[in-house]
Design a protein around this motif. Structure first.
Motif, short mmCIF file in Angstrom:
data_model
loop_
_atom_site.label_atom_id
_atom_site.label_comp_id
_atom_site.label_asym_id
_atom_site.label_seq_id
_atom_site.Cartn_x
_atom_site.Cartn_y
_atom_site.Cartn_z
N GLN A 405 7.07 14.24 8.28
CA GLN A 405 5.63 14.45 8.13
C GLN A 405 5.35 15.12 6.78
N THR A 406 4.79 14.36 5.85
CA THR A 406 4.53 14.93 4.53
C THR A 406 3.03 14.99 4.26
N GLY A 407 2.22 14.75 5.29
CA GLY A 407 0.77 14.72 5.07
C GLY A 407 0.37 13.47 4.31
N GLN A 408 1.04 12.39 4.59
CA GLN A 408 0.75 11.07 3.97
C GLN A 408 0.75 11.12 2.45
N LEU A 409 1.74 11.83 1.96
CA LEU A 409 1.87 12.01 0.51
C LEU A 409 2.11 10.68 -0.21
N ALA A 410 2.95 9.83 0.37
CA ALA A 410 3.28 8.56 -0.28
C ALA A 410 2.04 7.68 -0.39
N ALA A 411 1.21 7.68 0.66
CA ALA A 411 -0.01 6.87 0.64
C ALA A 411 -0.95 7.39 -0.46
N TRP A 412 -1.01 8.72 -0.59
CA TRP A 412 -1.85 9.32 -1.64
C TRP A 412 -1.39 8.82 -3.02
N TRP A 413 -0.05 8.85 -3.22
CA TRP A 413 0.47 8.44 -4.52
C TRP A 413 0.30 6.93 -4.76
N ALA A 414 0.41 6.17 -3.70
CA ALA A 414 0.21 4.71 -3.85
C ALA A 414 -1.22 4.47 -4.33
N ASN A 415 -2.14 5.18 -3.72
CA ASN A 415 -3.55 5.08 -4.06
C ASN A 415 -3.79 5.53 -5.50
#
Ligand code: ATP
Ligand code: MG
Length: 458
Positions: A405-415
């Protein structure tokens, strides 16, 4: 061009123009039933064999290339065995270099390609000499006693690796029933397994590597002696073990190889700290298996896997275990992380050295895990331009893929990578606001201490 070459070789054979002095092992057990498809044989290896034979030496293709060709697998490389000494080989091929002290052989270069040419090894009974030396444990320290073709066959590791092929006479030579073991899908040491592992403990790793690669079974006594002799790997120079680790995990069978290494208690000899954590942490099991599966998938897709990324994965659980708190809850500062990373690397280097060209990017991939969390002001843009950003981001994706659980960090960076400048500023402002709100919410709450640093998905 290749056609022309084969025609020339055929004519030479017809006219018997090969050197008359060539010594052929008279009692060699030739298998005439099996033929290798000539078009699959590397033209440079063929040229080397032909040139050596024309010069009056015995020369054969040997080892993994013959094994793989018989199994219909494209060989990784082509090895040549010959009666010529390293100096004689060197004289024949201008583009060559004698390498190795422990085991002298010649590398012949053709552009990017290297063909390994080794002189037949002989049996040795005498005590230590300039050519041969053995440790009290039985480990061979120096093996430069030259011998005949049949002696050479018995000095090789597994029966399936001791097949010789003379491409000009189309003869397959098998002293040790290697063809039978190929048919039975068996990895079997030649001779007494205990003695052969004592001579060279790396053969245990090779047994596992070939079992994974070929989907073969390790013959009972060859397997049983691995459990008995695994500790001998401690005597192998760490630099050699580093090379072996890359062969084990970067050959497109990483996951299978890892499972076999664990089964035979060999993983603990290569990565003792990771292995210790592996026993207690289901997250570590999941993480390492997924990392190795990804490695295989990347290689299958024709992509590369950097050894730094592989090592960053293999030692990530060790790094986490040394942090004061879980990385997503309370990330260390970079200097602190660097100190811990250096310790982890130094400790691992006792077992498998990690050259600086790999340990530096490996540490940077770990640092990225903290930097990816710190996105305020211009930090995100600085990181985006960092040469290790891509690997760091892939590493984050891997962590999330096993449920961290990283707080959806990867999705943030993808965005963030995809969006325009205006939206990027908005994303950064939102982080600043949410951080402020978070701090306000936490104020007054009692602090809690976790004793375990493995991610919170267990
Ligand atoms: P691959 O190249 O596909 O990994 P290979 O069997 O060709 O497999 P190499 O390391 O290229 O492996 O070695 C070539 C050959 O040299 C082997 O097939 C084997 O006959 C011999 N050999 C290599 N390492 C050892 C060893 N440690 N002990 C005895 N023989 C060995
Ligand atoms: Mg080979």
């Amino acid at each position: 061009m290749l056609k022309k070459f084969f025609k020339k070789v055929d004519n030479l054979l017809k006219n018997n123009q090969f050197n008359k002095n060539q010594v052929t092992s008279t009692a060699a057990p030739i298998n005439t039933a099996l033929q290798l498809a000539q078009e699959h044989i590397n033209s440079h290896a063929l040229e080397i064999v032909t040139k050596l034979q024309k010069a009056g030496f015995e020369a054969y293709l040997v080892g993994g290339c013959i094994r793989d060709l018989l199994l219909g697998i494209p060989p990784k490389d082509f090895d040549v065995a010959t009666s010529a000494t390293p100096e004689q080989i060197k004289k024949l091929f201008r583009n060559s270099r004698i390498i190795g002290r422990r085991f002298k052989l010649v590398h012949v270069f053709w552009g990017k390609e290297t063909i390994e040419v080794a002189t037949f090894r002989g049996a040795h009974t005498s005590p230590n000499t300039a050519e041969h030396a053995q440790h009290a444990s039985g480990r061979i320290l120096r093996d430069n006693v030259f011998g005949t073709l049949s002696e050479d066959a018995y000095r090789r590791d597994f029966t399936i690796n001791a097949l010789y092929y003379n491409p000009n006479q189309k003869q397959l030579i098998d002293y040790v029933d290697g063809i039978e073991d190929i048919n039975s899908k068996l990895i079997k040491l030649i001779g007494n397994p205990q003695k052969r592992y004592q001579e060279d403990p790396v053969r245990m790793l090779r047994a596992v590597r070939f079992a994974a690669k070929l989907n073969f079974t390790i013959e009972a006594e060859t397997a049983a002696q691995i459990y008995e002799q695994a500790q001998l790997l401690a005597d192998i120079p760490a630099a050699r073990l580093f090379d072996e680790v890359l062969k084990l995990f970067l050959a497109n069978n990483a996951l299978k190889t890892f499972e076999l290494l664990c089964q035979y208690n060999l993983f603990a000899k290569l990565f003792p700290d990771s292995a210790a954590i592996l026993q207690q942490s289901p997250y570590t099991q999941l993480f390492l298996k997924q990392a190795l599966l990804n490695t295989d998938q990347r290689l299958t897709a024709g992509k590369t896997v950097h050894p730094a990324f592989l090592y960053a994965c293999l030692l990530w659980p060790v790094l986490l275990s040394k942090l004061a708190a879980p990385i997503t809850e309370s990330p260390p500062n970079i200097i602190e992380l660097q100190h811990i990373a250096n310790d982890v690397i130094a400790q691992q280097s006792k077992y498998t050295t990690i050259p600086k060209r790999f340990s530096i990017p490996m540490r940077e991939i770990w640092e990225c895990q903290v930097k990816l969390m710190r996105r305020q002001a211009n930090k995100a843009d600085i990181l985006l331009n960092h040469p290790r950003f891509r690997a760091g981001y892939d590493f984050l994706l891997l962590r999330e893929s096993v449920g961290e659980q990283t707080g959806q960090l990867a999705a943030w960076w993808a965005n963030y990578q995809q969006t325009d400048e205006l939206s990027r500023r908005k994303m950064i402002r939102e982080i600043a606001t949410s951080k402020k709100n978070y701090r306000q919410r936490r104020r007054g709450k009692p602090k809690f201490i976790r004793s375990n640093n493995t991610p919170n998905n267990e």
